[in-house]
Design an enzyme around this catalytic site. Structure first.
Site, short mmCIF file in Angstrom:
data_model
loop_
_atom_site.label_atom_id
_atom_site.label_comp_id
_atom_site.label_asym_id
_atom_site.label_seq_id
_atom_site.Cartn_x
_atom_site.Cartn_y
_atom_site.Cartn_z
N SER A 58 1.54 -0.39 11.86
CA SER A 58 1.37 -0.72 13.27
C SER A 58 -0.08 -0.55 13.70
O SER A 58 -0.78 0.32 13.20
CB SER A 58 2.27 0.17 14.13
OG SER A 58 2.00 -0.03 15.50
N LYS A 98 3.04 4.95 11.40
CA LYS A 98 4.20 4.10 11.12
C LYS A 98 3.97 3.32 9.83
O LYS A 98 2.93 2.71 9.64
CB LYS A 98 4.47 3.14 12.27
CG LYS A 98 5.80 2.41 12.20
CD LYS A 98 6.04 1.61 13.49
CE LYS A 98 7.45 1.05 13.55
NZ LYS A 98 7.67 0.03 12.54
N SER A 101 7.34 -45.48 -18.78
CA SER A 101 7.49 -45.88 -17.38
C SER A 101 7.39 -44.62 -16.54
O SER A 101 7.67 -43.52 -17.03
CB SER A 101 8.86 -46.55 -17.17
OG SER A 101 9.20 -46.60 -15.79
#
Length: 480
Positions: free
Chosen positions: A327, A333, A149
């Site tokens: 950045s 950065k 099932s």
């Protein structure tokens, strides 16, 4: 269907299939059938497909069922062998595109179960030399779904899939544990300032911090072991509600051992199949273990971002490996992108856990209809965590370096070292020194000597950096 329409189907790009709802056209060359198509129409939810491990797991269940049904005489060898071969092809990665039903669906997974039954039946029909849709050769319900099932197949497939994913996740957690231990040893001589509530506390060794992280991950590994045991217990053989109706008694005894052989996993049959069919607390427990691990990973990532902040105007105690420009406007950065992505994965896992909890609670009586959303969230939670841990190890932890001089400087200039002096001069005198140090910006060492509280030689013994990171009272012999 009219005679004219039948002729068009016979010679056109479609075949005709029917179910209890009625008759409809199915593209001639596809392996799925009418019930799969109805599900696609009913559940246009995510636009995505079922997780590949659930597809593979349901194929393994169908294979084990075919083997079992042949062993007990419910399938002839030719049909059983064709079903087995079709299932093996799916596990090999073939026919996955034929699993078209949305992962979030009504019906407690019936749509996926029938999608699998239809795909396997039609491929088996091909292997037997027939044409797709000729279900007199291999029937999706009578043959592929024999003794089963949706209500035992679908949750068992979910458990198999999660179990496989947990194994992979644990491998990555073991790698993380080892990497953290290596850093703990590498940084054992790096003295830095410990902080509580973001304020200076007392000195700690950087290696001690990384060893603490490793201990949290060690506990997560243990939780994952228990989580895997939760997923090994299946309700296969329980059929619709766990009573085993329409499952031959021999099938009931053999299906889980056969599935263990097919999948290569250690599996057991639930002691109470009714309980195992209606209650989904195991998935809540597993989700809880995954969420707990996510919390630990996120907290660690927060610490790494803080300790590496700067590089000039923050803590600057450690350096994370530079992975990419940070950045589009600020040259040079570099951001802590790996801890950031781990944080985001953790947030997602925490949200998934709430969904899983609510879905498991919302079942009624003999079945929980909300397994699809549980499996969607849990499989992706475990998988995303695995990928997050992998990149954390490879692209962050292994490449971390310590700014030793910066760490030592902050310890020496910190007010927190007054804690080690306190047993020797008393709390009130120590508090006055700390207050003056904060107000004037001068060092605790200088003010303590100027106040005549301790001489320099004694102070050097008390403020030995390494001694302040171990249990006990620094220079205790001086108090005797």
């Amino acid at each position: 269907m009219t005679d004219k329409q039948r002729v068009e189907f016979e010679h056109g790009p479609y075949r005709s299939e029917h179910d209890s709802i009625g008759e409809r056209a199915v593209p001639r060359d596809v392996y799925y059938g009418v019930q799969s198509l109805r599900a696609v129409e009913n559940f246009p939810i995510t636009g995505l497909t079922m997780h590949r491990e659930i597809i593979n797991s349901i194929a393994e269940i169908k294979k084990a069922s075919a083997i079992t049904n042949y062993e007990i005489g419910l399938l002839d060898k030719k049909v059983a062998d064709a079903i087995v071969r079709a299932c093996e092809e799916i596990v090999e990665g073939k026919l996955h595109e034929e699993f078209i039903v949305d992962p979030i669906q009504g019906g407690a997974g019936t749509s996926l179960n029938m999608n699998a039954n239809e795909v396997i039946a039609n491929r088996a029909i091909e292997l037997l030399g027939g044409e797709k849709g000729d279900y007199t050769l291999v029937n999706p319900n009578d043959h592929v779904n024999c003794g089963q099932s949706t209500n035992d197949v679908f949750p068992s497939a979910g458990k198999l899939a999660v179990l496989k994913l947990l194994v992979r996740a644990q491998i990555q957690l073991e790698r993380l544990y080892t990497a953290l231990l290596q850093k703990a040893e590498e940084f054992d001589d790096v003295i830095k300032m410990g902080r509580t509530q973001m304020q200076d506390a007392v000195p700690i060794r950087l290696g001690q911090e990384f060893r603490a992280y490793s201990e949290a991950i060690r506990r997560d590994i243990a939780r994952f072991e228990r989580a895997m045991d939760e997923m090994r217990c299946l309700n296969m053989g329980g059929t619709a509600i766990g009573t085993g109706l329409n499952a031959d008694e021999q099938y009931l005894r053999r299906i889980v051992p056969n599935l263990s052989k097919v999948s290569g996993l250690r599996l057991v049959q639930a002691f109470n199949l009714i309980d195992a069919t209606q209650n989904l607390d195991e998935f809540v427990a597993v989700s809880g273990a995954v969420k707990t691990c996510a919390v630990n990973l996120s907290k660690m990532s927060n610490d790494l971002r803080l300790m590496s902040s700067g590089p000039r105007c923050g803590f600057g105690e450690i350096n994370l490996p530079p992975r990419q420009n940070g950045s589009s406007i600020m040259p040079g950065k570099v951001n802590p992108v790996i801890p950031e992505v781990v944080n985001q994965v953790a947030f997602n896992i925490m949200g998934n856990d709430l969904t899983i909890t609510m879905a498991a609670e919302a079942g009624q009586l003999e079945l929980n209809a909300f397994e699809p959303i549980i499996f969607w969230n849990l499989t992706h939670a475990v998988e995303f965590l695995t990928y997050a841990v992998s990149t954390l190890v490879d692209n962050c932890i292994q490449g971390i370096t310590a700014n030793r001089d910066r760490c030592r400087e902050m310890v020496e200039n910190s007010v927190g070292i007054i804690t080690a002096i306190c047993p020797h001069v008393g709390y009130e005198a120590a508090a006055n020194v700390a207050k003056k140090a904060i107000q004037t910006g001068r060092s605790v060492r200088t003010i303590t000597i100027e106040e005549g509280l301790l001489d320099e030689e004694t102070l050097n013994k008390i403020l030995d950096p390494y001694a302040m990171t171990e249990p006990g009272i620094p220079a205790k012999e001086l108090l005797d």
